[in-house]
Design a protein around this motif. Structure first.
Motif, short mmCIF file in Angstrom:
data_model
loop_
_atom_site.label_atom_id
_atom_site.label_comp_id
_atom_site.label_asym_id
_atom_site.label_seq_id
_atom_site.Cartn_x
_atom_site.Cartn_y
_atom_site.Cartn_z
N UNK A 242 0.83 -1.21 0.00
CA UNK A 242 0.00 0.00 0.00
C UNK A 242 0.86 1.26 0.00
N UNK A 243 2.11 1.14 0.43
CA UNK A 243 3.02 2.29 0.47
C UNK A 243 3.73 2.51 -0.86
N UNK B 292 4.06 2.56 -5.25
CA UNK B 292 3.26 3.12 -6.35
C UNK B 292 2.17 2.13 -6.80
N UNK B 293 1.11 2.61 -7.45
CA UNK B 293 -0.05 1.80 -7.81
C UNK B 293 0.19 0.43 -8.44
N UNK B 294 1.15 0.23 -9.34
CA UNK B 294 1.24 -1.13 -9.90
C UNK B 294 1.60 -2.19 -8.87
N UNK B 295 2.15 -1.78 -7.73
CA UNK B 295 2.61 -2.75 -6.74
C UNK B 295 1.55 -3.05 -5.69
N UNK B 296 0.54 -2.23 -5.60
CA UNK B 296 -0.44 -2.40 -4.53
C UNK B 296 -1.22 -3.70 -4.72
N UNK B 297 -1.03 -4.65 -3.80
CA UNK B 297 -1.76 -5.91 -3.91
C UNK B 297 -3.20 -5.75 -3.41
N UNK B 298 -4.03 -6.71 -3.74
CA UNK B 298 -5.39 -6.69 -3.22
C UNK B 298 -5.36 -6.82 -1.71
N UNK B 299 -6.37 -6.26 -1.08
CA UNK B 299 -6.45 -6.34 0.38
C UNK B 299 -6.65 -7.80 0.78
N UNK B 300 -5.83 -8.29 1.72
CA UNK B 300 -5.97 -9.70 2.09
C UNK B 300 -7.22 -9.91 2.96
N UNK B 301 -7.80 -11.06 2.82
CA UNK B 301 -8.91 -11.41 3.70
C UNK B 301 -8.35 -12.21 4.86
N UNK B 302 -9.09 -12.23 5.94
CA UNK B 302 -8.68 -13.02 7.10
C UNK B 302 -8.99 -14.48 6.78
N UNK B 303 -7.95 -15.29 6.70
CA UNK B 303 -8.13 -16.70 6.35
C UNK B 303 -8.32 -17.52 7.61
N UNK B 304 -9.57 -17.87 7.88
CA UNK B 304 -9.86 -18.69 9.05
C UNK B 304 -9.26 -20.08 8.90
N UNK B 305 -9.17 -20.56 7.66
CA UNK B 305 -8.58 -21.88 7.42
C UNK B 305 -7.11 -21.90 7.84
N UNK B 306 -6.37 -20.84 7.49
CA UNK B 306 -4.95 -20.77 7.85
C UNK B 306 -4.78 -20.75 9.37
N UNK B 307 -5.56 -19.92 10.04
CA UNK B 307 -5.42 -19.82 11.50
C UNK B 307 -5.93 -21.09 12.19
N UNK B 308 -6.96 -21.72 11.63
CA UNK B 308 -7.43 -23.00 12.17
C UNK B 308 -6.34 -24.05 12.03
N UNK B 309 -5.63 -24.05 10.89
CA UNK B 309 -4.53 -24.99 10.68
C UNK B 309 -3.43 -24.81 11.72
N UNK B 310 -3.13 -23.56 12.04
CA UNK B 310 -2.13 -23.29 13.07
C UNK B 310 -2.57 -23.92 14.40
N UNK B 311 -3.84 -23.71 14.75
CA UNK B 311 -4.35 -24.26 16.02
C UNK B 311 -4.33 -25.79 16.01
N UNK B 312 -4.68 -26.40 14.88
CA UNK B 312 -4.67 -27.86 14.78
C UNK B 312 -3.26 -28.40 15.00
N UNK B 313 -2.27 -27.76 14.40
CA UNK B 313 -0.89 -28.23 14.55
C UNK B 313 -0.42 -28.04 15.99
#
Length: 179
Positions: free
Chosen positions: A134-135, A137-158
Motif C-alpha cells: 500500500x506504500x 506506487x499503484x502497480x505494486x499495490x496488492x489486493x487487500x488480504x482477507x482473514x483466512x480462518x482456514x490458515x489460523x485454524x490450521x495453526x491451532x490444529x498443529x
C-alpha cells in the motif's frame, strides 16, 4: 487385499518422506534463485548501467520506483518460500521418525511447534505484504488480504497435535521407566 502400513520402512510415511526430500531440494534451488535475483535487483537499482537494469514493466515510474516494486515482490517471494522451507524441513524430520517407526520421538513436539509458527509466519507475511504494498506506487499495490480462518485454524490444529505428541512422548517415557 493388503493394506498400506503407515509407519516403518516401505510405508506411506516412507513414501511421503521421499516426496518431502524432493520438495526440500526444489525449495533450496528456488531460494537460491530468489536470493540471487534480490542481490541483482539491489545492484541494478543502484547502478542503471547493468544489463536489464531498465525496467519497461512499469511505464510512468522512474527506474528506482520500478525496482522498489520488483524488490518488494522478490522479497515477498523469498520470505514466503523461506517459511515453506522451514515447514518442509521440520516435516522431513518428523517423517524420518515415522519411517523409523518412532512417532512419539520427543523432538517431534518441537518440530510440530515450529510448523505451527511457520504456518502463522506465512499468514503474517501475507498481511505485511499488503501493508508494504500500500506504500508503493499503484502497480505494486496488492489486493487487500482477507482473514483466512482456514490458515489460523490450521495453526491451532498443529499446536494441538504438538500437545498430543508431547503427551505420547511422556507416556512412552513413563512406560520405558516402568519396564
Amino acid at each position: 487385499m493388503p493394506t498400506m502400513r503407515a509407519l516403518g520402512p516401505g510405508s506411506l510415511s516412507s513414501f511421503l518422506k521421499t516426496v518431502l526430500d524432493l520438495v526440500w531440494i526444489l525449495l533450496l534451488v528456488v531460494l537460491a534463485i530468489l536470493a540471487a535475483s534480490l542481490l541483482y535487483g539491489v545492484l541494478a537499482a543502484v547502478n542503471p548501467a547493468l544489463p536489464f537494469a531498465r525496467l519497461a514493466l512499469f511505464e510512468g515510474l522512474d527506474p528506482l520506483q520500478a525496482w522498489a516494486v520488483v524488490l518488494v515482490r522478490l522479497l515477498t517471494a523469498f520470505l514466503f518460500v523461506a517459511g515453506v522451507q522451514v515447514i518442509v524441513s521440520r516435516l522431513r524430520e518428523i517423517f524420518a521418525t515415522l519411517k523409523a517407526g518412532d512417532p512419539f520421538h520427543p523432538e517431534n513436539v518441537t518440530r510440530l511447534r515450529v510448523v505451527a509458527i511457520g504456518l502463522a509466519w506465512l499468514e503474517l507475511v501475507r498481511y505485511a505484504v499488503w501493508i508494504l504494498g500500500a506504500l508503493l506506487p499503484p502497480p505494486a499495490a496488492p489486493d487487500r488480504p482477507n482473514l483466512s480462518l482456514t490458515a489460523w485454524f490450521s495453526v491451532l490444529v498443529v499446536v494441538v497435535l504438538a500437545e498430543v505428541f508431547r503427551e505420547g512422548a511422556r507416556l512412552r517415557r513413563e512406560a520405558e521407566l516402568t519396564i
